[in-house]
Design a protein around this motif. Structure first.
Motif, PDB file in Angstrom:
ATOM      1  N   ARG A  48      38.792  36.861  28.210  1.00  0.00           N
ATOM      2  CA  ARG A  48      39.647  35.764  27.772  1.00  0.00           C
ATOM      3  C   ARG A  48      40.962  35.754  28.561  1.00  0.00           C
ATOM      4  O   ARG A  48      41.491  34.695  28.895  1.00  0.00           O
ATOM      5  CB  ARG A  48      39.934  35.912  26.274  1.00  0.00           C
ATOM      6  N   PHE A  49      41.490  36.953  28.876  1.00  0.00           N
ATOM      7  CA  PHE A  49      42.724  37.036  29.661  1.00  0.00           C
ATOM      8  C   PHE A  49      42.524  36.483  31.076  1.00  0.00           C
ATOM      9  O   PHE A  49      43.393  35.794  31.622  1.00  0.00           O
ATOM     10  CB  PHE A  49      43.181  38.498  29.733  1.00  0.00           C
ATOM     11  N   VAL A  50      41.366  36.765  31.647  1.00  0.00           N
ATOM     12  CA  VAL A  50      41.093  36.327  33.019  1.00  0.00           C
ATOM     13  C   VAL A  50      40.648  34.863  33.061  1.00  0.00           C
ATOM     14  O   VAL A  50      40.873  34.162  34.050  1.00  0.00           O
ATOM     15  CB  VAL A  50      39.995  37.223  33.647  1.00  0.00           C
ATOM     16  N   SER A  51      40.043  34.383  31.967  1.00  0.00           N
ATOM     17  CA  SER A  51      39.411  33.064  31.947  1.00  0.00           C
ATOM     18  C   SER A  51      40.390  31.930  32.260  1.00  0.00           C
ATOM     19  O   SER A  51      41.570  31.983  31.911  1.00  0.00           O
ATOM     20  CB  SER A  51      38.779  32.826  30.576  1.00  0.00           C
ATOM     21  N   SER A  52      39.843  30.907  32.925  1.00  0.00           N
ATOM     22  CA  SER A  52      40.609  29.702  33.229  1.00  0.00           C
ATOM     23  C   SER A  52      39.634  28.558  33.484  1.00  0.00           C
ATOM     24  O   SER A  52      38.583  28.753  34.094  1.00  0.00           O
ATOM     25  CB  SER A  52      41.516  29.907  34.446  1.00  0.00           C
ATOM     26  N   ASP A  53      39.993  27.367  33.006  1.00  0.00           N
ATOM     27  CA  ASP A  53      39.151  26.198  33.262  1.00  0.00           C
ATOM     28  C   ASP A  53      39.297  25.688  34.684  1.00  0.00           C
ATOM     29  O   ASP A  53      38.455  24.935  35.166  1.00  0.00           O
ATOM     30  CB  ASP A  53      39.510  25.066  32.283  1.00  0.00           C
ATOM     31  N   ASP A  54      40.371  26.102  35.340  1.00  0.00           N
ATOM     32  CA  ASP A  54      40.632  25.684  36.718  1.00  0.00           C
ATOM     33  C   ASP A  54      39.966  26.686  37.672  1.00  0.00           C
ATOM     34  O   ASP A  54      40.334  27.863  37.686  1.00  0.00           O
ATOM     35  CB  ASP A  54      42.136  25.644  36.970  1.00  0.00           C
ATOM     36  N   PRO A  55      38.972  26.261  38.455  1.00  0.00           N
ATOM     37  CA  PRO A  55      38.288  27.201  39.357  1.00  0.00           C
ATOM     38  C   PRO A  55      39.235  27.909  40.317  1.00  0.00           C
ATOM     39  O   PRO A  55      39.040  29.086  40.631  1.00  0.00           O
ATOM     40  CB  PRO A  55      37.305  26.289  40.116  1.00  0.00           C
ATOM     41  N   GLU A  56      40.263  27.195  40.783  1.00  0.00           N
ATOM     42  CA  GLU A  56      41.209  27.807  41.725  1.00  0.00           C
ATOM     43  C   GLU A  56      41.924  28.985  41.090  1.00  0.00           C
ATOM     44  O   GLU A  56      42.035  30.067  41.682  1.00  0.00           O
ATOM     45  CB  GLU A  56      42.219  26.756  42.174  1.00  0.00           C
ATOM     46  N   LYS A  57      42.407  28.803  39.851  1.00  0.00           N
ATOM     47  CA  LYS A  57      43.140  29.880  39.173  1.00  0.00           C
ATOM     48  C   LYS A  57      42.207  31.042  38.849  1.00  0.00           C
ATOM     49  O   LYS A  57      42.598  32.215  38.964  1.00  0.00           O
ATOM     50  CB  LYS A  57      43.804  29.347  37.905  1.00  0.00           C
ATOM     51  N   LEU A  58      40.977  30.731  38.427  1.00  0.00           N
ATOM     52  CA  LEU A  58      40.013  31.798  38.129  1.00  0.00           C
ATOM     53  C   LEU A  58      39.716  32.613  39.367  1.00  0.00           C
ATOM     54  O   LEU A  58      39.683  33.857  39.325  1.00  0.00           O
ATOM     55  CB  LEU A  58      38.728  31.180  37.578  1.00  0.00           C
ATOM     56  N   LEU A  59      39.517  31.948  40.488  1.00  0.00           N
ATOM     57  CA  LEU A  59      39.240  32.649  41.742  1.00  0.00           C
ATOM     58  C   LEU A  59      40.395  33.557  42.132  1.00  0.00           C
ATOM     59  O   LEU A  59      40.201  34.725  42.483  1.00  0.00           O
ATOM     60  CB  LEU A  59      38.971  31.626  42.853  1.00  0.00           C
ATOM     61  N   LEU A  60      41.621  33.030  42.049  1.00  0.00           N
ATOM     62  CA  LEU A  60      42.791  33.815  42.455  1.00  0.00           C
ATOM     63  C   LEU A  60      42.990  35.025  41.549  1.00  0.00           C
ATOM     64  O   LEU A  60      43.284  36.131  42.032  1.00  0.00           O
ATOM     65  CB  LEU A  60      44.041  32.924  42.432  1.00  0.00           C
ATOM     66  N   VAL A  61      42.820  34.831  40.232  1.00  0.00           N
ATOM     67  CA  VAL A  61      43.044  35.938  39.300  1.00  0.00           C
ATOM     68  C   VAL A  61      41.990  37.022  39.486  1.00  0.00           C
ATOM     69  O   VAL A  61      42.309  38.218  39.572  1.00  0.00           O
ATOM     70  CB  VAL A  61      43.045  35.420  37.846  1.00  0.00           C
ATOM     71  N   VAL A  62      40.709  36.638  39.561  1.00  0.00           N
ATOM     72  CA  VAL A  62      39.638  37.637  39.696  1.00  0.00           C
ATOM     73  C   VAL A  62      39.743  38.361  41.033  1.00  0.00           C
ATOM     74  O   VAL A  62      39.649  39.596  41.095  1.00  0.00           O
ATOM     75  CB  VAL A  62      38.257  36.964  39.541  1.00  0.00           C
ATOM     76  N   LEU A  63      39.942  37.608  42.114  1.00  0.00           N
ATOM     77  CA  LEU A  63      40.026  38.230  43.431  1.00  0.00           C
ATOM     78  C   LEU A  63      41.255  39.121  43.530  1.00  0.00           C
ATOM     79  O   LEU A  63      41.185  40.244  44.048  1.00  0.00           O
ATOM     80  CB  LEU A  63      40.063  37.148  44.516  1.00  0.00           C
ATOM     81  N   GLY A  64      42.393  38.630  43.015  1.00  0.00           N
ATOM     82  CA  GLY A  64      43.610  39.443  43.057  1.00  0.00           C
ATOM     83  C   GLY A  64      43.480  40.706  42.241  1.00  0.00           C
ATOM     84  O   GLY A  64      43.884  41.793  42.685  1.00  0.00           O
ATOM     85  N   LEU A  65      42.908  40.593  41.034  1.00  0.00           N
ATOM     86  CA  LEU A  65      42.715  41.765  40.184  1.00  0.00           C
ATOM     87  C   LEU A  65      41.787  42.775  40.844  1.00  0.00           C
ATOM     88  O   LEU A  65      42.039  43.989  40.811  1.00  0.00           O
ATOM     89  CB  LEU A  65      42.141  41.321  38.834  1.00  0.00           C
ATOM     90  N   THR A  66      40.737  42.274  41.472  1.00  0.00           N
ATOM     91  CA  THR A  66      39.770  43.164  42.132  1.00  0.00           C
ATOM     92  C   THR A  66      40.413  43.931  43.275  1.00  0.00           C
ATOM     93  O   THR A  66      40.251  45.156  43.393  1.00  0.00           O
ATOM     94  CB  THR A  66      38.574  42.347  42.649  1.00  0.00           C
ATOM     95  N   LEU A  67      41.133  43.218  44.136  1.00  0.00           N
ATOM     96  CA  LEU A  67      41.779  43.890  45.270  1.00  0.00           C
ATOM     97  C   LEU A  67      42.839  44.877  44.799  1.00  0.00           C
ATOM     98  O   LEU A  67      43.000  45.964  45.372  1.00  0.00           O
ATOM     99  CB  LEU A  67      42.399  42.839  46.197  1.00  0.00           C
ATOM    100  N   LEU A  68      43.570  44.512  43.729  1.00  0.00           N
ATOM    101  CA  LEU A  68      44.600  45.405  43.193  1.00  0.00           C
ATOM    102  C   LEU A  68      43.978  46.690  42.662  1.00  0.00           C
ATOM    103  O   LEU A  68      44.410  47.799  43.006  1.00  0.00           O
ATOM    104  CB  LEU A  68      45.368  44.687  42.085  1.00  0.00           C
ATOM    105  N   VAL A  69      42.941  46.559  41.844  1.00  0.00           N
ATOM    106  CA  VAL A  69      42.284  47.738  41.277  1.00  0.00           C
ATOM    107  C   VAL A  69      41.614  48.566  42.374  1.00  0.00           C
ATOM    108  O   VAL A  69      41.663  49.803  42.354  1.00  0.00           O
ATOM    109  CB  VAL A  69      41.246  47.307  40.209  1.00  0.00           C
ATOM    110  N   ALA A  70      41.002  47.883  43.358  1.00  0.00           N
ATOM    111  CA  ALA A  70      40.361  48.600  44.468  1.00  0.00           C
ATOM    112  C   ALA A  70      41.391  49.402  45.258  1.00  0.00           C
ATOM    113  O   ALA A  70      41.140  50.556  45.648  1.00  0.00           O
ATOM    114  CB  ALA A  70      39.649  47.606  45.386  1.00  0.00           C
ATOM    115  N   GLY A  71      42.570  48.811  45.479  1.00  0.00           N
ATOM    116  CA  GLY A  71      43.622  49.525  46.201  1.00  0.00           C
ATOM    117  C   GLY A  71      44.130  50.731  45.431  1.00  0.00           C
ATOM    118  O   GLY A  71      44.349  51.812  46.009  1.00  0.00           O
ATOM    119  N   ILE A  72      44.318  50.566  44.118  1.00  0.00           N
ATOM    120  CA  ILE A  72      44.768  51.694  43.291  1.00  0.00           C
ATOM    121  C   ILE A  72      43.720  52.800  43.287  1.00  0.00           C
ATOM    122  O   ILE A  72      44.038  53.991  43.392  1.00  0.00           O
ATOM    123  CB  ILE A  72      45.059  51.208  41.853  1.00  0.00           C
TER     124      ILE A  72
END
Length: 422
Positions: A208-232
């Motif tokens: 629910r925190f990641v969810s968004s009806d806007d595909p652009e925002k969903l893409l940015l949040v999921v991709l950003g979160l993934t790269l952040l966690v991968a880097g950590i």
């Protein structure tokens, strides 16, 4: 200005070439992975036209490709799926690991390689290609077959084992001692367990925190979160790929489905770049000397994968035909074998490892779809040859003939009784 123009020309040519190769592979219905590897060999060290300006960017793209491969893999499964598979199919996973890791380790020892390279090659030979196998199952129309859940369960267990295997390899390649390696593994297992716990209990809230009806925002949040966690994760020496895999597991429902649809094109793009990058760091002239051990290893591990699938399907009560289909389908190796070998190549472990892994994957990624299609008919034809029937099959035929004769006798008696009464 000149260097940026050269970069754009080189990178544009790479992407265009990959697109054309992918289209060619799609037309003939086989995996484009071997073509991507060959393209990397052609433009790498000792190739036809070595790259210059774009090589550093290709290296970054390759790292993103690995992260997206593992993220998309995690999106395919929920934490409850993984827990369920661990409970019901763990024996098949153990048999799979034993039968297919041992030949790789044995080959490394025969070649005189060190312990780290031995562990790496064992990993290269043990894991099947989820991407290639999923495509083969779809192409052959077997997604609804009785043996398909067995195949998918083995693939899930292999993928989950990556979360344990990759931190071990990362620690070994970094030259960490036993104590440091144990700490790294403990951290990886602790993080994986914590993510699974959070995903099971609070998966809805995370999605629910990641969810968004806007595909652009969903893409940015999921991709950003993934790269952040991968880097950590990489900073903690756990492995960026494991971090991405855990992010995928934590997401579920509509969010996972939406993220999968949005990220699939990016995954395909950067994964193709990754295969090219691996080929770039392999000198084509180094492959002929390792062709014989690569081919021998491919033959042995094709047979061990067939045995694995046959045994697992038999335990699940699948018929003989389904057992052979399950075994033949599991033969293909691909993306994750290259991911494992790529870590060793980057770390500079054993110069022959990269060429051997490249040749091995090239052989099995081509052979895999063929074994999936023809293992069952070939096995049944051999079994049906005179003098080759298994004892159980001979007994079954004899019993069947006796049953037919008994039925005919009963029908004859019933016919006489009916005539007598009439």
């Amino acid at each position: 200005m000149h260097s940026s123009a050269v970069f754009l020309i080189e990178f544009g040519a790479i992407i265009l070439g990959l697109g054309l190769l992918g289209r060619f592979a799609g037309r003939f219905q086989f995996s484009p992975i071997p073509l991507y590897l060959l393209a990397g060999l052609a433009f790498g060290e000792g190739g036809l036209l070595p790259l210059g300006a774009s090589e550093e960017f290709v290296a970054i793209g390759a790292e993103i490709g690995v992260i997206l491969l593992l993220l998309m893999l995690g999106l395919e499964y929920t934490a409850s799926d993984l827990v369920s598979n661990l409970k019901t199919q763990y024996r098949a996973g153990l048999v799979d690991a034993a039968l297919n890791a041992v030949p790789g380790a044995a080959m490394a020892l025969l070649l005189g390689w060190g312990p780290v390279a031995t562990v790496v090659l064992a990993g290269v030979t043990s894991i099947s290609s989820s991407g290639v196998i999923a495509k083969v199952l779809g192409d052959l129309g077997r997604l609804g077959n009785r043996e398909t859940p067995v195949i998918l369960s083995i693939l899930v267990l292999e993928d989950l084992s990556m979360a344990v295997y990759l931190p071990i390899i990362t620690a070994l390649l970094a030259g960490s001692g036993l104590a440091a390696g144990s700490v790294t593994l403990a951290i990886a297992l602790g993080v994986a367990g914590l993510v699974l716990l959070l995903a099971v209990r609070f998966g809805r809230h995370i999605s629910r925190f990641v969810s968004s009806d806007d595909p652009e925002k969903l893409l940015l949040v999921v991709l950003g979160l993934t790269l952040l966690v991968a880097g950590i994760a990489q900073k903690l020496q756990v492995s960026a790929a494991v971090g991405a895999f855990l992010v995928g597991i934590a997401l579920s429902g509509e969010v996972a489905e939406g993220a999968h649809n949005l990220l699939a094109p990016l995954r395909d793009l950067f994964a193709a770049v990754f295969f090219v990058f691996f080929g770039l760091h392999t000198d084509p002239s180094s492959i002929p000397p390792v062709l014989v051990p690569a081919f021998a290893l491919a033959v042995v591990t094709a047979l061990t994968k067939i045995a694995t699938g046959y045994w697992a399907a038999k335990q699940a009560g699948v018929s003989a035909k389904g057992r052979w289909r399950a075994g033949g389908t599991l033969v293909a190796r691909g993306e994750f074998s290259i991911v494992i070998a790529g870590l060793a190549v980057t770390a500079g472990i054993e110069p022959s490892l990269g060429p051997l892994a490249t040749a091995y994957v090239l052989i099995l990624v081509i052979l895999g779809p063929l074994t999936a299609r023809f293992t069952e008919p070939v096995a049944l034809r051999l079994a049906a040859r005179p003098g080759r029937l298994a004892p159980t099959a001979q007994v079954s035929r004899a019993e069947a003939q006796e049953a037919v004769e008994a039925v005919e006798a009963v029908e004859a008696v019933e016919g006489r009784d009916t005539l007598g009464r009439s």
